[in-house]
Structure formats: structure tokens, C-alpha cells
Design a protein around this motif. Structure first.
Motif, PDB file in Angstrom:
ATOM      1  N   MET A 196      38.387  15.762   4.942  1.00 51.32           N
ATOM      2  CA  MET A 196      37.166  15.650   5.728  1.00 51.32           C
ATOM      3  C   MET A 196      36.093  14.935   4.921  1.00 51.32           C
ATOM      4  SD  MET A 196      36.882  19.052   8.022  1.00 51.32           S
ATOM      5  CE  MET A 196      37.669  20.317   7.047  1.00 51.32           C
ATOM      6  N   ALA A 197      35.317  14.098   5.620  1.00 55.33           N
ATOM      7  CA  ALA A 197      34.309  13.285   4.944  1.00 55.33           C
ATOM      8  C   ALA A 197      33.141  14.154   4.475  1.00 55.33           C
ATOM      9  CB  ALA A 197      33.804  12.220   5.901  1.00 55.33           C
ATOM     10  N   GLN A 198      32.564  13.753   3.344  1.00 56.25           N
ATOM     11  CA  GLN A 198      31.380  14.454   2.840  1.00 56.25           C
ATOM     12  C   GLN A 198      30.145  13.915   3.555  1.00 56.25           C
ATOM     13  OE1 GLN A 198      31.374  17.073   0.680  1.00 56.25           O
ATOM     14  NE2 GLN A 198      33.581  16.915   1.027  1.00 56.25           N
ATOM     15  N   GLN A 199      29.136  14.757   3.607  1.00 58.12           N
ATOM     16  CA  GLN A 199      27.896  14.348   4.230  1.00 58.12           C
ATOM     17  C   GLN A 199      27.240  13.233   3.403  1.00 58.12           C
ATOM     18  OE1 GLN A 199      25.521  17.772   4.964  1.00 58.12           O
ATOM     19  NE2 GLN A 199      24.191  16.686   6.364  1.00 58.12           N
ATOM     20  N   LEU A 200      26.606  12.270   4.083  1.00 59.43           N
ATOM     21  CA  LEU A 200      25.934  11.183   3.375  1.00 59.43           C
ATOM     22  C   LEU A 200      24.590  11.675   2.830  1.00 59.43           C
ATOM     23  CD1 LEU A 200      26.515   8.132   5.726  1.00 59.43           C
ATOM     24  CD2 LEU A 200      27.858   8.864   3.745  1.00 59.43           C
ATOM     25  N   ASP A 201      24.114  10.952   1.808  1.00 58.44           N
ATOM     26  CA  ASP A 201      22.782  11.283   1.284  1.00 58.44           C
ATOM     27  C   ASP A 201      21.731  10.957   2.347  1.00 58.44           C
ATOM     28  OD1 ASP A 201      23.882  12.029  -1.105  1.00 58.44           O
ATOM     29  OD2 ASP A 201      23.772   9.991  -1.929  1.00 58.44           O
ATOM     30  N   GLN A 202      20.712  11.776   2.379  1.00 62.68           N
ATOM     31  CA  GLN A 202      19.667  11.615   3.393  1.00 62.68           C
ATOM     32  C   GLN A 202      18.910  10.308   3.157  1.00 62.68           C
ATOM     33  OE1 GLN A 202      19.778  14.091   5.684  1.00 62.68           O
ATOM     34  NE2 GLN A 202      18.481  12.775   6.936  1.00 62.68           N
ATOM     35  N   THR A 203      18.933   9.416   4.142  1.00 62.31           N
ATOM     36  CA  THR A 203      18.120   8.199   4.082  1.00 62.31           C
ATOM     37  C   THR A 203      17.383   8.097   5.408  1.00 62.31           C
ATOM     38  OG1 THR A 203      20.081   7.035   4.819  1.00 62.31           O
ATOM     39  CG2 THR A 203      19.529   6.824   2.492  1.00 62.31           C
ATOM     40  N   ALA A 204      16.654   6.992   5.570  1.00 65.96           N
ATOM     41  CA  ALA A 204      15.960   6.812   6.849  1.00 65.96           C
ATOM     42  C   ALA A 204      17.002   6.599   7.939  1.00 65.96           C
ATOM     43  CB  ALA A 204      15.042   5.594   6.765  1.00 65.96           C
ATOM     44  N   PRO A 205      16.975   7.379   9.023  1.00 66.94           N
ATOM     45  CA  PRO A 205      17.999   7.246  10.055  1.00 66.94           C
ATOM     46  C   PRO A 205      17.882   5.912  10.796  1.00 66.94           C
ATOM     47  CG  PRO A 205      16.304   8.777  10.755  1.00 66.94           C
ATOM     48  CD  PRO A 205      15.995   8.419   9.326  1.00 66.94           C
ATOM     49  N   ILE A 206      19.044   5.410  11.220  1.00 68.77           N
ATOM     50  CA  ILE A 206      19.028   4.184  12.018  1.00 68.77           C
ATOM     51  C   ILE A 206      18.716   4.525  13.476  1.00 68.77           C
ATOM     52  CG2 ILE A 206      21.534   4.220  12.429  1.00 68.77           C
ATOM     53  CD1 ILE A 206      21.369   1.139  12.074  1.00 68.77           C
ATOM     54  N   LEU A 207      19.178   5.701  13.886  1.00 69.07           N
ATOM     55  CA  LEU A 207      18.910   6.154  15.252  1.00 69.07           C
ATOM     56  C   LEU A 207      18.399   7.584  15.198  1.00 69.07           C
ATOM     57  CD1 LEU A 207      19.242   5.585  18.361  1.00 69.07           C
ATOM     58  CD2 LEU A 207      21.437   6.732  18.178  1.00 69.07           C
ATOM     59  N   GLN A 208      17.251   7.792  15.840  1.00 72.54           N
ATOM     60  CA  GLN A 208      16.700   9.137  15.865  1.00 72.54           C
ATOM     61  C   GLN A 208      16.352   9.486  17.304  1.00 72.54           C
ATOM     62  OE1 GLN A 208      13.462   9.772  13.176  1.00 72.54           O
ATOM     63  NE2 GLN A 208      13.538  11.983  13.478  1.00 72.54           N
ATOM     64  N   ILE A 209      17.066  10.437  17.835  1.00 72.99           N
ATOM     65  CA  ILE A 209      16.854  10.819  19.237  1.00 72.99           C
ATOM     66  C   ILE A 209      16.061  12.116  19.265  1.00 72.99           C
ATOM     67  CG2 ILE A 209      18.033  11.561  21.339  1.00 72.99           C
ATOM     68  CD1 ILE A 209      20.325   9.704  20.570  1.00 72.99           C
TER      69      ILE A 209
END
Lengths: 542, 304
Positions: free
Chosen positions: A265-278
Motif C-alpha cells: 500500500m502506498a504511503q501518504q504524500l507529504d503535505q503540500t499545496a493541494p491541486i484540487l480543494q473541494i
């Protein structure tokens, strides 16, 4: 095992088409005993349904032709029998249910009529059939059977329609039930219910169950023995457990290896500015709330999977984000700009960055356009991407990128297989160099081995180009191997979201637990324990 | 359902008003009927008197509103030609046309549906080839030509049936047969195509798996589904017949509404033309409504 019910010997079936003769089934041998469940496993085009159709005289001849073999039912050869004798067996001694119950039920007659018809066609008098029909509907778990008996197929849900098909097939207590992909069109939880029902009914009546499927999970859940078919031939037979744990034939090995759900299972990515924010996105159709204040984010290079059963609002979410339909309220910020409020001009520009891959590539590619036209249309619409002299080179490059050959560009969509068509759809999306691709059930119409190839391709493209995916799917195993984060939806709301490991290893919500427990494992032993877990879960929250 | 019927009635009423408007002014464009009805040497005084009686002296708009006013009281005016209420003349002609249309369409529906269904069951078989051959000829042959040839053969040469007029059952045979041919060919083709689709559908496969007999598969399972597109065409063809099969009625001297309309236009008998058009328009509206209702009876998925 019990007495021998059905014996298929050396059966060969050809189909004479305009493109020459297709050997759909070649020299096939298998048998079915009373009380046993035999699964015929194969991908599309393997010929797995053909021998079942031959049993019930459902092959259209021409173009079909049975070139050799015999089908013995209780010792008598069906293939040499008179048509009227075979009609008397159909529905009475041998019954069948199909993949898509909506199209297989007659839309203009009530379900009660269609069930009772099976009885009257085999000589029962009309009196009393109504009571028997209601009884059957109750047995297969249709609520309010007494009123529902007069309802029409379109007034039922998909799972209920399959229950009705089962009631119809079992009306005369047949010795053999043939089930052709009975749960493929259904949600996982409904699939589990239908398979349970089939098992119970088999135990009650002692019938032989012939199950035709492409899904090893279904085999693990219900089959005693399995016959694996590939391009018209049987490559392997054995008990469900043997075939899964000790596959002999290379094709079987390949098939088992292609099944998702065993990857890391993939690891969570480091928090960056989201490309899409709903934020609190809602969509109402009149009084019906299809999407209820949904909030989520997608990071650059991240795969966010949206899972849920049909009607959960996951496709509505995709369409609303893409502005294929307008949201009722809320916002969807793409790189900080609100898609919901955007005017046409800005939307046109931003559409370059957000692309979509649809479920059915047969329908989403224009059949009259060549592959070159389909892919280069992106440059016609957005001429700033590329000068015309470079189009051909770029189309070549894109086709190679998705594993097709450059000279494929002069062909038309119908000249490709389903998996190839989906690659073309992906190449078309890539032509615009998008930052986000919304995949709505992008691989669910494909065979497992093709599915694995397309998923590898998507993963590769993400690693190379840093594309984000909003991946809408109902197949949990697929999601498990592919997604960074998972969003679980039900009735238009998000019930749970989190990193993939959390959702699969430690789901918080009962709905998520149910969903995971209901999905089938290809390993018969694991599936058996999962089954017990599901029964307990449903016992705990019915 | 009631709401649907109501909205359809209102929509039809609006188009009827448009039709009245159009026909009223267009027919006035054909000229003054006075010249046709009075002798060539009639005095200007008697011409004026004729115009006065029939309201032709008023400005066109006033004539129109007078006409509308009468119409509200269901008064369609007097026939100039026959000096009796226009509606009576029209109803008489319409009675004949209605009988002709009902008899013809009943035969067309029964034969085209049965033969078309059977043709579809064995596509490419001998019966299918014969049915397709004759229905294509029927659908494409001009009916005025068939009518004349039929009169020459069956009335003049063989003397089996009368050439024209009404009175006995024998008088009906030629007009009905000639009118039958084209819609029969057309509808048979549509039934056949629609049945081929229905017979290859998944629910027919289910029926075969259930062991249903072929007869029931064709006429119970497939036909009801196949009828939906067929009904639309039946309605269309029936409307054409209700309008009056002008050519055929004229050739056979059949006193239907089509012949009446042509005669009245030539005689500038405006009131009769108007009444005939309104009556047939209403009949067609009612028939379309019946078809919509039939649709919802045949297909439970259609609800208004």
C-alpha cells in the motif's frame, strides 16, 4: 459427490463470421454432479459462456455451429434431441440466470407474470401460480412480495432484479442452475447477498450449480471445482483451492498474478499545496440530494480514490468537478481558482489541466474518427499547445507512451480490443498535458489481466509526469493497490476518508468495514474467514 | 395522466386556432366566390346582394371575427353551394371516410403485424423473402396508378366489382384494397425490423432459457416490445387516411371528406372547407391522444 447430472464431451463450437470462422470452444470436456458448484473461469472471449448456451439451445445457428461433441443430461444427448423435448427441459430441469437482469427481464410484463409463465409453460395450471410466485419472491428476499408481484422490472433495484431472476429460474426446482456472471453488475455488498442466497438455495434443493465468471473472488466464495478457460480451450481444472494455490498452467498463473489486492500500500504524500480543494460541494436534483456538502483535497502527484456503492454520488462528484454539470452550492478550487463559479473563457483554459477517462472506451471514443484524429483533436481545440507540423510526431509519442504502436494512429476505435481502447482514451487525455485526471470506473469494464496493465500504465505516468488522479471505483482491491488516500461515500456524503492503510487495515466506520468485508478475496481460505467476519458484522448491525 | 391530457388538449387548441387563421385567410386568397355562383350576366346589384347574404362585403378582419364568434357557438355557417349547414355536409363525408379508414387500417394492422412478425422469426427464410419482396413493392407503388389498373382489370375486363360509387359491399372492395397496399407494405417492413431487434434481445434469450414456446416468444414477449415504434407509424398512416384519401376517393367516386374538400376548394365553398379541416384536425388530435394512451398501456415504463 452425488450423481452425474451433466457431462459435456469433446464439445466444439464454431461461429462463422464475415471475418472468417471463430473456434469459440474447442474440444471441451467437463461435468457437473448433483449438489456441486462448478465454476467456469475465463476472461472475455475465452468461450466460457458458449458451452452453457449450448446446453440450453441458446446458440443462434447460423452463425454458430456445433462441430463435434455431445452434452449428456442424465445420460441422454441433448444435441441429438428434438427441439420440443429440449424446450421441455429448459426452465424445468435446467434453468439459467444472466449477468444483466434489467435487460434479461421483459420490461413490459410484471415480474409476477414472468415468474408464473415459467410454471404455465411447463404444464402447470394457472390457478395457484400467483400464490406460488409470491412464495418464491418471499424466499429470495423481496420485501412486500404480495404487492411487488404486480410491479415491473424497472421498479426494482439491481440486486432485487437478480433475486427475481433467481426466483424465476427456481420456480420449478430445476436439477441444474446455470448462472452466467450473476453478480458482475452488482455492488459488493449486494454480490455477497446474492452469492449467499445461491448457496442456501443449492443446499435446500440439492441442485447442481454451474457458475460462469471472470472473478476469482466469486470462485473462492462459492465454487467446489473450477474449470479455467482461455481462447476456447480448457487449460486447467481442479478444486477451487488447488487451482488458486497450485496453478499448473502458465495462463492460470498469469491470471492469479494479475489480481489486485496483494501489492504494497502506498504511503501518504507529504503535505503540500493541494491541486484540487473541494469545499462543501453539493448537487441537488430537485428534492434528491446526490451530493451533500462533500469536502476533499487532492495533492499534486497524488491518487485519491473515491469508493462507494451505486447511488453513493461518486460519479456525480466527478461530473460536478469537471463542470459537466453545475453544482448547487460549494466550491471546487483548482490551483486556488473556483471551478464552480468560473466563467466560460477561464473554464476553457482550465479544462486543459483537468482531463477525464470514462468507464466505457467503446462509447467515449468517436467510432467515425481515426485514432490520429481523436488524439490530435486536443491540439485543434487548444492550438497553443503545439504547431501543426509537430502533431503527428506527438501522437506517435503519446501512443508509445501508453504502449501502442505509432502506426495504430490510422486505425479506428473498433479495430482495437477493450484494453487498447482504454489506452487510447488515456493517450487522448494525456495529449493536453493535464495535471489532474479524473478516472470514472476507468478499468472496471476490462479483464483482470488488461486491468493490471492499464493500472501499471497509470502508475507509471504518475511517476513520470506527476499527474494527480481522482480515481472513482467500486473495486476495493484495485483501490488498495493504487491509491494514496481513500474516500468512502454513501448516499452523497463522505462517511470516512484517510490514508489507504488506515481505511483497509483500521476502518473506523461500520459502513467501510462492511464494504471491505463484502469484497471477495481470490484465496478460498481467506475468503472463508472473511465470510464469517461478514456474517458476524451483519449480525452485529443488521 | 389527467394533467397530461389537459396540457395536450390546450396545446392542440392553440394549434387549431393557428390552423383556422391560416386556412381562413389562405382560402380568401383564392378569390371571390360570387363570380362562380352567379351567372356571367348577373347584375352588380344581385352580386352585391349575394355578397351581403354571405357576409363577403365586410372587411376581412371583421369576417374573421364574425366567423370565430359563430365558431364558439359551434356554428360553422351555411354551405354556399348546398344551402344547408356546412357541418352537416362535412359530417356526411367524414362518415364515409371514417368507415373507409377504419376498415382499411384494421386490415393493415392485423395482416402487417402477423406477417411481419413471422417474417422476422426466420430472417432470410423463404417466407421472409416473399413478404419483403411484396411489401417493398406495396410500399413504393403509386396508389393512383394501382387504382386505375385495378379498375381496368377487375371492373372493366373481368367485371367482378363495380368501377365506382357506393351502395353494396362490392363497392368497397377496390378502394379498400388500393388503400391497403401502401400502409401494409410500410408497416410490415417496420414490424419486421422492430421484431428482429426484439427477438435478438436479452429478454427473449431468457424466455428461451425458460422453455417458452416459440409462438409465445414471438407474440407475447417480442411483439409487445416491438409494437411501440410500429404504433407511431400506424398513427401516421391512419392520419393520412382520415385526411381523406383524396386521389383514391376521387378515382372511385367515393363521397368521402377528401373528395368533398377538393370539390369545395374548387367551388370556393369556404365554410365547408373550414369545417372539413377543423373536423379532420380534431379527429387527428384525438387519434394521437389515443396513441399516447396506447403507448402507456403497452409500456409500463411510460407514465404521464
Amino acid at each position: 459427490m452425488g450423481e452425474r447430472l451433466l457431462d459435456v464431451r469433446n464439445l466444439s463450437v464454431d461461429f462463422h463470421t464475415t471475418h472468417g470462422t471463430v473456434h469459440a470452444v474447442r474440444d471441451v470436456n467437463w461435468h457437473l454432479d448433483r449438489g456441486e458448484t462448478l465454476a467456469i473461469l475465463g476472461e472475455s472471449g475465452s468461450g466460457k459462456s458458449v458451452s452453457a448456451s449450448a446446453i440450453l439451445n441458446l446458440i443462434d445457428m447460423p452463425p454458430g455451429e456445433i462441430t463435434s461433441g455431445e452434452i449428456l443430461f442424465e445420460g441422454a444427448d441433448l444435441l441429438t434431441m428434438h427441439a420440443e423435448e429440449r424446450r421441455k427441459l429448459n426452465g424445468c430441469r435446467i434453468a439459467m440466470i444472466f449477468q444483466d437482469p434489467l435487460s434479461h427481464l421483459n420490461p413490459v410484463y410484471s415480474v409476477g407474470f414472468q415468474i408464473a409463465e415459467t410454471m404455465t409453460a411447463h404444464g402447470q395450471s394457472k390457478a395457484g401460480t400467483r400464490a406460488k410466485t409470491i412464495e418464491l419472491l418471499e424466499r429470495v428476499g423481496i420485501p412486500n412480495a404480495e404487492t411487488k408481484v404486480d410491479a415491473y422490472p424497472h421498479q426494482f433495484s439491481g440486486g432485487q432484479r437478480q433475486r427475481i431472476m433467481i426466483a424465476m429460474a427456481l420456480a420449478l426446482k430445476p436439477d441444474i442452475l446455470i448462472a452466467d456472471e450473476p453478480t458482475t453488475a452488482l455492488d459488493v455488498t449486494v454480490q455477497a447477498q446474492i452469492l449467499t442466497l445461491l448457496e442456501e438455495l443449492q443446499q435446500e434443493t440439492g441442485m447442481g450449480l454451474l457458475l460462469i465468471t471472470h472473478d476469482l473472488g466469486v470462485v473462492a466464495e462459492i465454487a467446489d471445482r473450477v474449470v479455467v478457460m482461455n481462447s476456447g480451450e480448457i487449460v486447467e481444472t481442479g478444486s477451487a483451492s488447488d487451482v488458486y494455490h497450485n496453478p499448473q498452467h502458465p495462463y492460470t498463473k498469469q491470471l492469479i498474478a494479475a489480481i489486485p489486492g496483494n501489492g504494497i500500500m502506498a504511503q501518504q504524500l507529504d503535505q503540500t499545496a493541494p491541486i484540487l480543494q473541494i469545499e462543501k460541494l453539493s448537487k441537488h436534483y430537485g428534492a434528491f440530494v446526490a451530493l451533500d456538502e462533500v469536502s476533499l483535497t487532492v495533492l499534486p502527484g497524488e491518487t485519491v480514490a473515491v469508493v462507494g456503492e451505486s447511488g453513493s454520488g461518486k460519479s456525480t462528484l466527478a461530473k460536478t468537478v469537471l463542470r459537466l454539470q453545475d453544482a448547487t452550492s460549494g466550491e471546487a478550487l483548482f490551483e486556488g481558482r473556483d471551478l464552480v463559479q468560473m466563467d466560460r473563457k477561464d473554464l476553457f483554459k482550465v479544462r486543459r489541466d483537468i482531463q477525464m477517462v470514462f468507464q466505457d472506451p467503446t462509447q467515449s471514443l468517436n467510432p467515425r474518427m481515426s485514432i490520429y484524429d481523436i488524439i490530435s483533436e486536443a491540439f485543434v481545440i487548444h492550438p497553443e499547445i503545439l504547431d501543426k507540423q509537430h502533431w503527428k510526431a506527438r501522437v506517435c509519442e503519446l501512443l508509445q507512451q501508453v504502449g501502442l504502436k505509432p502506426d495504430h494512429m490510422y486505425r479506428h476505435p473498433h479495430q482495437f480490443s477493450g484494453g487498447q481502447r482504454q489506452r487510447i482514451a488515456i493517450a487522448r487525455a494525456l495529449a493536453l498535458e493535464p495535471k489532474l485526471i479524473v478516472c470514472d470506473e476507468a478499468v472496471s469494464a476490462l479483464d483482470v489481466s488488461i486491468q493490471a496493465q492499464v493500472m501499471t500504465l497509470l502508475k507509471q505516468l504518475q511517476d513520470d509526469l506527476g499527474i494527480s488522479y481522482l480515481f472513482i471505483a467500486h473495486d476495493l482491491l484495485l483501490v488498495r493497490d493504487f491509491a494514496h488516500r481513500v474516500i468512502v461515500m454513501q448516499n452523497g456524503k463522505i462517511v470516512e476518508q484517510g490514508p489507504v492503510e488506515q481505511i483497509f487495515d483500521a476502518p473506523r466506520e461500520a459502513y467501510t468495514r462492511n464494504l471491505i468485508a463484502a469484497s471477495l478475496s481470490p484465496d478460498p481460505e481467506i475468503q472463508a474467514t472473511r465470510r464469517i467476519a461478514l456474517d458476524e458484522l451483519q449480525g452485529a448491525n443488521p | 395522466m389527467l394533467k397530461f391530457l389537459g396540457s395536450r388538449a390546450i396545446a392542440s387548441a392553440i394549434s387549431l386556432v393557428g390552423l383556422i387563421l391560416l386556412v381562413f385567410f389562405l382560402s380568401r386568397l383564392t378569390g371571390d366566390p360570387t363570380g362562380l355562383y352567379l351567372p356571367l350576366d348577373a347584375s352588380e346589384e344581385s352580386r352585391n346582394q349575394f355578397r351581403e347574404i354571405h357576409g363577403l362585403n365586410d372587411p376581412l378582419l371583421i369576417q374573421f371575427f364574425n366567423y370565430l364568434g359563430d365558431l364558439v357557438r359551434l356554428d360553422f355557417g351555411e354551405s354556399i353551394r348546398r344551402s344547408e349547414p356546412a357541418i352537416d355536409v362535412v359530417l356526411r363525408g367524414f362518415g364515409w371516410t371514417l368507415q373507409l379508414a377504419v376498415v382499411t387500417m384494421s386490415l393493415v394492422v392485423v395482416f402487417s403485424i402477423i406477417l411481419g412478425s413471422l417474417a422476422a422469426f426466420h430472417v432470410g427464410g423463404v417466407f421472409d423473402r416473399i413478404a419483403t419482396f411484396f411489401s417493398l413493392i406495396g410500399a413504393s407503388a403509386p396508389d393512383f396508378w394501382i387504382a386505375i389498373v385495378a379498375i381496368v382489370i377487375f371492373s372493366v375486363n373481368l367485371g367482378w366489382v363495380p368501377t365506382s360509387g357506393t351502395g353494396t359491399v362490392w363497392h368497397w372492395i377496390l378502394p379498400v384494397s388500393v388503400l391497403f397496399i401502401r400502409p401494409f407494405g410500410l408497416i410490415l417492413q417496420i414490424v419486421r425490423g422492430s421484431m428482429i431487434t426484439a427477438l435478438s434481445s436479452a429478454y427473449v434469450k431468457t424466455a428461451r432459457a425458460k422453455g417458452i414456446k416459440n409462438k409465445a416468444i414471438i407474440f407475447v414477449h417480442a411483439l409487445r416490445n416491438a409494437l411501440l415504434p410500429v404504433i407511431t407509424v400506424i398513427g401516421d398512416q391512419a392520419a393520412a387516411l382520415l385526411n381523406g384519401a383524396v386521389v383514391v376517393e376521387t378515382i372511385f367516386g367515393f363521397p368521402g371528406v377528401g373528395k368533398l374538400m377538393i370539390d369545395s376548394i374548387l367551388q370556393r365553398d369556404f365554410t365547408v372547407v373550414m369545417a372539413a379541416i377543423m373536423l379532420t384536425a380534431t379527429a387527428i388530435f384525438v387519434m394521437n391522444l389515443v396513441i399516447d394512451i396506447l403507448y402507456s398501456i403497452l409500456d409500463p415504463r411510460i407514465r404521464y
